[in-house]
Design a protein around this motif. Structure first.
Motif, PDB file in Angstrom:
ATOM      1  N   ILE A   7       0.840  -1.595  -0.209  1.00 52.29           N
ATOM      2  CA  ILE A   7       0.022  -0.229  -0.098  1.00 52.29           C
ATOM      3  C   ILE A   7       0.755   1.808   0.270  1.00 52.29           C
ATOM      4  O   ILE A   7       0.881   2.358  -0.584  1.00 52.29           O
ATOM      5  N   SER A  10       4.278   3.581  -4.809  1.00 48.97           N
ATOM      6  CA  SER A  10       3.440   4.018  -5.698  1.00 48.97           C
ATOM      7  C   SER A  10       3.095   4.349  -6.986  1.00 48.97           C
ATOM      8  O   SER A  10       2.293   4.856  -6.898  1.00 48.97           O
ATOM      9  N   ILE A  11       2.639   2.383  -7.318  1.00 52.29           N
ATOM     10  CA  ILE A  11       1.922   1.997  -7.909  1.00 52.29           C
ATOM     11  C   ILE A  11       0.274   1.567  -6.815  1.00 52.29           C
ATOM     12  O   ILE A  11       0.324   1.544  -6.519  1.00 52.29           O
ATOM     13  N   SER A  12      -0.483   2.680  -7.883  1.00 53.97           N
ATOM     14  CA  SER A  12      -1.359   1.965  -6.987  1.00 53.97           C
ATOM     15  C   SER A  12      -2.605   0.882  -6.853  1.00 53.97           C
ATOM     16  O   SER A  12      -1.680  -0.230  -7.485  1.00 53.97           O
ATOM     17  N   VAL A  13      -3.080   0.623  -5.819  1.00 53.95           N
ATOM     18  CA  VAL A  13      -3.670  -0.923  -5.525  1.00 53.95           C
ATOM     19  C   VAL A  13      -3.786  -1.940  -6.717  1.00 53.95           C
ATOM     20  O   VAL A  13      -3.722  -3.535  -7.612  1.00 53.95           O
ATOM     21  N   TYR A  14      -4.884  -1.189  -7.509  1.00 54.31           N
ATOM     22  CA  TYR A  14      -6.089  -1.794  -8.342  1.00 54.31           C
ATOM     23  C   TYR A  14      -4.459  -2.102  -9.417  1.00 54.31           C
ATOM     24  O   TYR A  14      -4.839  -3.482 -10.237  1.00 54.31           O
ATOM     25  N   GLU A  15      -3.769  -1.210  -9.712  1.00 55.75           N
ATOM     26  CA  GLU A  15      -2.833  -1.752 -10.471  1.00 55.75           C
ATOM     27  C   GLU A  15      -1.394  -3.066  -9.863  1.00 55.75           C
ATOM     28  O   GLU A  15      -1.310  -3.710 -11.115  1.00 55.75           O
ATOM     29  N   GLN A  16      -1.353  -3.103  -9.296  1.00 52.51           N
ATOM     30  CA  GLN A  16      -0.800  -3.581  -8.842  1.00 52.51           C
ATOM     31  C   GLN A  16      -1.025  -4.750  -9.088  1.00 52.51           C
ATOM     32  O   GLN A  16      -1.073  -5.927  -9.213  1.00 52.51           O
ATOM     33  N   THR A  52     -11.904  -1.615  -5.010  1.00 52.69           N
ATOM     34  CA  THR A  52     -10.773  -1.209  -6.268  1.00 52.69           C
ATOM     35  C   THR A  52     -10.258  -2.991  -6.544  1.00 52.69           C
ATOM     36  O   THR A  52      -9.509  -2.256  -7.731  1.00 52.69           O
TER      37      THR A  52
END
Length: 91
Positions: A7, A10-16, A52
């Motif tokens: 969390i 710098s990469i958003s959670v949905y992108e992960q 998400t």
């Protein structure tokens, strides 16, 4: 499948989540027509809101990597392994 996310990244959670699904398909850990965890199940496992997870799944569906069967869940689309490999190598 996915067991944890960062969390603080710098990469958003949905992108992960999207990236993890792509990598799992490219590496063969997720096979064609294999069912993904439900929104609630994955949200609970990761400790995040299921909305998400829903965003990540919607994006993957728009990309043509997964499909949804109403009342049954989300599944890996046939013939997307090479597409996922190309995307992973591009990163």
């Amino acid at each position: 499948m996915l067991e944890k996310i960062n969390i603080h990244s710098s990469i958003s959670v949905y992108e992960q989540i999207e990236n993890h699904v792509k990598f799992a398909v490219a590496s063969g850990r997720l096979k064609e027509t294999e069912q993904l965890p439900s929104l609630k199940e994955l949200g609970d496992r990761l400790g995040i809101n299921f909305n998400t997870v829903a965003k990540a799944y919607r994006d993957l569906e728009v990309m043509g990597l997964i499909y949804t069967r109403r009342g049954m869940g989300c599944f890996i689309q046939k013939g997307v392994k090479e597409k996922c490999k190309e995307d992973c190598f591009a990163r």
